[in-house]
Design a protein around this motif. Structure first.
Motif, mmCIF file in Angstrom:
data_model
loop_
_atom_site.group_PDB
_atom_site.id
_atom_site.type_symbol
_atom_site.label_atom_id
_atom_site.label_comp_id
_atom_site.label_asym_id
_atom_site.label_seq_id
_atom_site.Cartn_x
_atom_site.Cartn_y
_atom_site.Cartn_z
ATOM 1 N N TYR A 22 0.911 -1.118 -0.028
ATOM 2 C CA TYR A 22 -0.211 -0.097 0.007
ATOM 3 C C TYR A 22 0.942 1.244 -0.010
ATOM 4 O O TYR A 22 1.895 1.275 0.687
ATOM 5 C CB TYR A 22 -0.858 -0.015 1.182
ATOM 6 C CG TYR A 22 -1.942 -0.994 1.436
ATOM 7 C CD1 TYR A 22 -2.991 -0.879 0.308
ATOM 8 C CD2 TYR A 22 -1.876 -2.205 2.275
ATOM 9 C CE1 TYR A 22 -4.227 -2.049 0.258
ATOM 10 C CE2 TYR A 22 -2.953 -2.974 1.972
ATOM 11 C CZ TYR A 22 -4.165 -2.968 1.198
ATOM 12 O OH TYR A 22 -5.067 -3.848 1.228
ATOM 13 N N VAL A 29 3.411 0.420 2.976
ATOM 14 C CA VAL A 29 3.171 -0.757 3.789
ATOM 15 C C VAL A 29 3.115 -1.923 3.134
ATOM 16 O O VAL A 29 2.563 -2.026 1.986
ATOM 17 C CB VAL A 29 2.093 -0.225 4.413
ATOM 18 C CG1 VAL A 29 1.503 -1.481 5.206
ATOM 19 C CG2 VAL A 29 1.929 1.067 5.293
ATOM 20 N N ALA A 31 1.841 -5.132 3.309
ATOM 21 C CA ALA A 31 0.873 -5.861 4.064
ATOM 22 C C ALA A 31 1.341 -7.581 3.854
ATOM 23 O O ALA A 31 0.942 -8.090 4.798
ATOM 24 C CB ALA A 31 -0.413 -5.714 3.519
ATOM 25 N N PRO A 50 -0.039 -10.804 15.260
ATOM 26 C CA PRO A 50 -0.666 -9.703 15.977
ATOM 27 C C PRO A 50 -1.417 -8.972 14.760
ATOM 28 O O PRO A 50 -1.354 -9.129 13.592
ATOM 29 C CB PRO A 50 0.848 -9.044 16.391
ATOM 30 C CG PRO A 50 1.663 -9.740 15.501
ATOM 31 C CD PRO A 50 1.288 -10.948 15.085
ATOM 32 N N SER A 51 -2.080 -7.849 15.548
ATOM 33 C CA SER A 51 -2.670 -6.878 14.562
ATOM 34 C C SER A 51 -2.092 -6.472 13.620
ATOM 35 O O SER A 51 -0.815 -5.759 14.008
ATOM 36 C CB SER A 51 -3.786 -6.010 15.477
ATOM 37 O OG SER A 51 -4.445 -5.302 14.999
ATOM 38 N N GLY A 52 -2.407 -6.095 12.282
ATOM 39 C CA GLY A 52 -1.335 -5.480 11.475
ATOM 40 C C GLY A 52 -0.464 -6.356 10.851
ATOM 41 O O GLY A 52 0.350 -5.838 9.770
ATOM 42 N N SER A 53 -0.492 -7.534 11.120
ATOM 43 C CA SER A 53 0.615 -8.340 10.641
ATOM 44 C C SER A 53 0.193 -8.950 9.046
ATOM 45 O O SER A 53 1.032 -9.491 8.478
ATOM 46 C CB SER A 53 0.705 -9.871 11.505
ATOM 47 O OG SER A 53 -0.573 -10.491 11.684
ATOM 48 N N GLY A 54 -1.156 -8.732 8.661
ATOM 49 C CA GLY A 54 -1.448 -9.241 7.272
ATOM 50 C C GLY A 54 -2.261 -10.156 7.034
ATOM 51 O O GLY A 54 -2.500 -10.566 6.011
ATOM 52 N N LYS A 55 -2.825 -10.699 8.217
ATOM 53 C CA LYS A 55 -3.949 -11.822 8.141
ATOM 54 C C LYS A 55 -5.086 -11.528 7.212
ATOM 55 O O LYS A 55 -5.376 -12.360 6.434
ATOM 56 C CB LYS A 55 -4.220 -12.371 9.594
ATOM 57 C CG LYS A 55 -3.178 -12.409 10.636
ATOM 58 C CD LYS A 55 -3.833 -12.888 12.022
ATOM 59 C CE LYS A 55 -4.420 -11.801 12.717
ATOM 60 N NZ LYS A 55 -3.811 -10.341 13.015
ATOM 61 N N SER A 56 -5.675 -10.392 7.369
ATOM 62 C CA SER A 56 -6.876 -10.063 6.644
ATOM 63 C C SER A 56 -6.207 -10.120 5.159
ATOM 64 O O SER A 56 -7.080 -10.398 4.221
ATOM 65 C CB SER A 56 -7.635 -8.562 7.057
ATOM 66 O OG SER A 56 -7.796 -8.812 8.372
ATOM 67 N N THR A 57 -5.241 -9.392 4.835
ATOM 68 C CA THR A 57 -5.052 -9.200 3.465
ATOM 69 C C THR A 57 -4.599 -10.368 2.699
ATOM 70 O O THR A 57 -4.987 -10.859 1.723
ATOM 71 C CB THR A 57 -3.649 -8.373 3.331
ATOM 72 O OG1 THR A 57 -3.908 -7.332 4.401
ATOM 73 C CG2 THR A 57 -2.979 -8.067 2.088
#
Ligand code: ADP
Length: 255
Positions: A22, A29, A31, A50-57
């Motif tokens: 991004y 970033v 992701a 952790p939050s922001g580690s890229g799981k959703s992406t």
């Protein structure tokens, strides 16, 4: 730029040197940052980090909901990275099931109507064989008495069982589950996780589940940990204690 060759193979999902960035320049970033991984047929994989580690992406890219910046991603042998949005949507409708934390059932439809919704969206009439499979799922998931009810008339656990039935109904190549037990109490979570476990064991259903919960991830065959867009741990089945330790160190314990 990854030098890993981009080739389809037998994996249900294959990432080959896949990156998602991004922004540009110093503000970029990463992701996803050069992911190489196969999700194999029949495997129940937990994706942690952790939050922001890229799981959703990771999940959105694997499901063809989001495009990558570099490399390749194959779903059921099809190269998502070369397909346009329409082709990806078609592939997703046919081959991917979803289970969400918030259940995402249509409130105005009955349980039975919610379960066949993916077929309707795909413009596909339910065949006799498919109806038998759906009836089987409804029975196994303990929903027989509830098929004419609306989601609001069901408990959270029952609603998630409907979502699981809907995800499994079209026998998708893979089911993506995003924190599927996030809104459930401990007892109901156990029930839902056991159902997902048995879908993998008994029906060979490939499942990828994003979860923060070491207990939930202990039901999986494989535990992946992401950090800063990279896979920093890749293990077989682990106990909740081993997973907690893994998340703290992200270096790995014997699988
Ligand atoms: P997770 O699911 O593990 O919390 P995400 O995949 O949501 O992680 O995000 C990974 C990284 O990408 C984070 O740094 C996040 O801020 C960034 N990111 C995600 N989506 C966007 C977006 N649309 N625009 C800019 N940055 C994004």
């Amino acid at each position: 730029m990854s030098t890993t060759p981009i080739t389809p193979d037998q994996a249900v999902v294959a990432f080959r040197g896949a990156s998602k960035h991004y922004g540009t320049g110093s503000g970029t970033v990463r992701a996803l940052d050069g992911i190489d991984i196969d999700i194999r047929q029949g495997e129940f994989t937990a994706i942690m980090g952790p939050s922001g580690s890229g799981k959703s992406t990771f999940m959105n890219v694997a499901a063809g909901l989001d495009d990558i910046t570099e490399g390749g991603v194959f779903l059921a042998g099809q190269p998502l990275h070369t397909m346009d949005d329409t082709a990806r949507t078609m592939l997703r409708r046919g081959r991917v099931g979803f289970v969400f934390q918030s259940f995402n059932l249509v409130p105005t439809l009955t349980v039975a109507e919610n379960i066949v919704l993916p077929f309707q969206l795909a413009g596909h009439r339910v065949t006799r064989d498919e109806q038998q499979w759906i009836d089987h799922l409804v029975q196994v998931l303990g929903l027989t008495e509830r098929v004419a009810h609306k989601p609001a008339e069901l408990s959270g656990g029952q609603q998630q069982r409907v979502a699981i039935a809907r995800a499994l109904a079209a026998r998708p190549a893979i089911v993506f589950a995003d924190e599927p037990t996030g809104n459930l109490d401990t007892r109901t979570s156990t029930e839902v996780l056991r159902l997902m476990r048995s879908a993998a064991t008994e029906y060979g259903q490939t499942i990828a589940m994003v979860s923060h919960d070491p207990i939930a991830a202990s039901y999986a065959d494989r535990v992946l940990v992401l950090a800063d867009g990279r896979i920093v741990a890749d293990h077989g089945r682990l106990s909740p204690q081993q997973i907690s330790h893994l998340l703290l160190t992200a270096e790995g314990v014997p699988a």
